[in-house]
Design an enzyme around this catalytic site. Structure first.
Site, PDB file in Angstrom:
ATOM      1  N   ARG A 136      52.695  70.528  35.890  1.00 41.41           N
ATOM      2  CA  ARG A 136      51.818  69.467  36.386  1.00 41.41           C
ATOM      3  C   ARG A 136      51.787  69.562  37.907  1.00 41.41           C
ATOM      4  O   ARG A 136      52.757  70.006  38.521  1.00 41.41           O
ATOM      5  CB  ARG A 136      52.337  68.094  35.970  1.00 41.41           C
ATOM      6  CG  ARG A 136      52.446  67.873  34.457  1.00 41.41           C
ATOM      7  CD  ARG A 136      53.051  66.508  34.153  1.00 41.41           C
ATOM      8  NE  ARG A 136      53.142  66.262  32.723  1.00 41.41           N
ATOM      9  CZ  ARG A 136      54.205  66.559  31.975  1.00 41.41           C
ATOM     10  NH1 ARG A 136      55.272  67.120  32.536  1.00 41.41           N
ATOM     11  NH2 ARG A 136      54.212  66.292  30.679  1.00 41.41           N
ATOM     12  N   LYS A 159      57.559  63.886  34.205  1.00 44.31           N
ATOM     13  CA  LYS A 159      57.381  62.476  33.855  1.00 44.31           C
ATOM     14  C   LYS A 159      58.683  61.909  33.309  1.00 44.31           C
ATOM     15  O   LYS A 159      59.262  62.453  32.386  1.00 44.31           O
ATOM     16  CB  LYS A 159      56.274  62.330  32.804  1.00 44.31           C
ATOM     17  CG  LYS A 159      54.882  62.624  33.336  1.00 44.31           C
ATOM     18  CD  LYS A 159      53.843  62.380  32.258  1.00 44.31           C
ATOM     19  CE  LYS A 159      52.442  62.579  32.798  1.00 44.31           C
ATOM     20  NZ  LYS A 159      51.411  62.355  31.757  1.00 44.31           N
ATOM     21  N   HIS A 217      44.901  70.790  37.231  1.00 40.30           N
ATOM     22  CA  HIS A 217      45.264  70.532  35.835  1.00 40.30           C
ATOM     23  C   HIS A 217      44.604  71.515  34.878  1.00 40.30           C
ATOM     24  O   HIS A 217      45.135  71.798  33.796  1.00 40.30           O
ATOM     25  CB  HIS A 217      44.890  69.097  35.443  1.00 40.30           C
ATOM     26  CG  HIS A 217      45.665  68.580  34.276  1.00 40.30           C
ATOM     27  ND1 HIS A 217      47.018  68.314  34.340  1.00 40.30           N
ATOM     28  CD2 HIS A 217      45.289  68.311  32.996  1.00 40.30           C
ATOM     29  CE1 HIS A 217      47.435  67.884  33.157  1.00 40.30           C
ATOM     30  NE2 HIS A 217      46.406  67.876  32.324  1.00 40.30           N
ATOM     31  N   ARG A 220      46.859  74.275  34.177  1.00 42.42           N
ATOM     32  CA  ARG A 220      47.867  73.923  33.165  1.00 42.42           C
ATOM     33  C   ARG A 220      47.279  74.149  31.768  1.00 42.42           C
ATOM     34  O   ARG A 220      47.942  74.721  30.900  1.00 42.42           O
ATOM     35  CB  ARG A 220      48.287  72.470  33.362  1.00 42.42           C
ATOM     36  CG  ARG A 220      49.298  71.928  32.349  1.00 42.42           C
ATOM     37  CD  ARG A 220      49.796  70.567  32.817  1.00 42.42           C
ATOM     38  NE  ARG A 220      50.439  69.789  31.783  1.00 42.42           N
ATOM     39  CZ  ARG A 220      51.714  69.895  31.432  1.00 42.42           C
ATOM     40  NH1 ARG A 220      52.482  70.798  32.013  1.00 42.42           N
ATOM     41  NH2 ARG A 220      52.233  69.125  30.503  1.00 42.42           N
ATOM     42  N   HIS A 243      55.900  68.298  26.967  1.00 37.63           N
ATOM     43  CA  HIS A 243      55.341  67.194  26.195  1.00 37.63           C
ATOM     44  C   HIS A 243      56.432  66.541  25.360  1.00 37.63           C
ATOM     45  O   HIS A 243      57.178  67.238  24.668  1.00 37.63           O
ATOM     46  CB  HIS A 243      54.238  67.690  25.251  1.00 37.63           C
ATOM     47  CG  HIS A 243      52.973  68.069  25.962  1.00 37.63           C
ATOM     48  ND1 HIS A 243      52.013  68.896  25.397  1.00 37.63           N
ATOM     49  CD2 HIS A 243      52.493  67.730  27.191  1.00 37.63           C
ATOM     50  CE1 HIS A 243      51.014  69.044  26.250  1.00 37.63           C
ATOM     51  NE2 HIS A 243      51.280  68.354  27.342  1.00 37.63           N
ATOM     52  N   TYR A 252      45.542  71.688  21.543  1.00 42.03           N
ATOM     53  CA  TYR A 252      45.286  73.127  21.650  1.00 42.03           C
ATOM     54  C   TYR A 252      45.155  73.806  20.291  1.00 42.03           C
ATOM     55  O   TYR A 252      44.940  75.010  20.222  1.00 42.03           O
ATOM     56  CB  TYR A 252      46.417  73.802  22.430  1.00 42.03           C
ATOM     57  CG  TYR A 252      46.554  73.277  23.838  1.00 42.03           C
ATOM     58  CD1 TYR A 252      45.626  73.615  24.825  1.00 42.03           C
ATOM     59  CD2 TYR A 252      47.590  72.427  24.189  1.00 42.03           C
ATOM     60  CE1 TYR A 252      45.735  73.116  26.114  1.00 42.03           C
ATOM     61  CE2 TYR A 252      47.709  71.931  25.483  1.00 42.03           C
ATOM     62  CZ  TYR A 252      46.776  72.282  26.433  1.00 42.03           C
ATOM     63  OH  TYR A 252      46.886  71.781  27.702  1.00 42.03           O
TER      64      TYR A 252
END
Length: 275
Positions: A136, A159, A217, A220, A243, A252
């Site tokens: 990110r 995150k 992004h 990514r 994730h 995806y």
């Protein structure tokens, strides 16, 4: 701001260690609701909340507000401020396929970068780094020299401060080294502007936009797409991207399915036969 909301803000700031930007987003969403309704958020029923949020016609904006409320209610329930667990249902929105660009497109753009100055070396290294790691942009801009160990990268600024270690291509490591060898300022962070100060998100966006015409992004997404089309397992991609849920990575799967179909069309002897 109610006592419960203050406690929630402290929780996401200190315990979960969310970024300042994320904390302010939560605080803004929830504090605005309390001010609008004129009483503590914890005492407001679901029907009243939905009514107050109905002003947001954009479903993505609405869902962000609802997610903030759900995170707050979940905290209140776990902290025993609230006896019942409340979760507001999000609006259904069509899934958009992630935008990505090919490696050939990236290579062509990299050839246009003038690497005779450290600024050019930085731009070149930044693009390669983003595509080689799938990081990110917030994780990228928090990168320090000791986060790269050989051909491994430690991402500590994800995150919620979830640390992960991912492999990084040798070409990306070498690009970063070439840039740092010419960088004359002192800064513990790797990515800097022409004054030697930390590179901002806006500046990073301008760099990728200048050479590739996309946001950071998208690189990514391009990283994940390259892995999936190359045959990588979805759970491995989940781990590499950081994730927390496989559901996030499943955006995806359309690429994976298309790749499987193309493989069968090309390789299976019956694919081209008419019955």
């Amino acid at each position: 701001m109610s006592n419960e909301l203050e406690a929630f803000v402290e929780y996401i700031s200190v315990t979960r260690a969310l970024s300042k930007r994320s904390v302010e987003a939560y605080r803004g969403d929830l504090n605005t609701l309390e001010d609008t309704l004129g009483k503590p958020l914890i005492s407001i029923d679901s029907k009243t909340l939905f009514s107050a949020l109905s002003i947001y016609k954009n479903k993505r904006t609405l869902n962000r507000k609802l997610s903030s409320v759900n995170a707050f209610f979940d905290f209140c329930y776990k902290s025993q401020f609230k006896d019942e667990k409340t979760k507001l249902k999000l609006s259904k929105i069509p899934k958009l396929l992630p935008k990505f660009i090919s490696y050939k497109e990236i290579q062509s753009s990299l050839d246009l970068i003038d690497r005779s100055s450290w600024i050019g070396l930085r731009d070149y290294a930044l693009i390669i780094y983003l595509y080689a790691t799938g990081a990110r942009i917030s994780e990228c801009l928090s990168l320090k020299s000791d986060d790269i160990d050989g051909e491994w990268l430690r991402i500590r600024h994800a995150k919620g401060e979830k640390e992960r270690i991912v492999p990084i291509a040798k070409v990306a490591v070498e690009a970063v080294k070439s840039y740092l060898n010419e960088f004359k300022y002192e800064n513990e962070f790797i990515w800097c502007n022409y004054r030697g100060e930390n590179l901002s998100r806006i500046s990073a966006y301008k760099i990728t936009q200048k050479y590739l015409g996309v946001s950071p992004h998208v690189l990514r997404h391009s990283y994940a797409t390259a892995l999936i089309t190359g045959g990588a397992d979805l759970r491995v991609v989940q781990e590499l991207l950081g994730h927390s849920s496989l559901l996030t990575t499943q955006i995806y799967t359309h690429i994976q399915k298309q790749n499987l179909k193309e493989t069968v069309d090309v390789c299976h002897p019956m694919a081209k036969e008419n019955i």
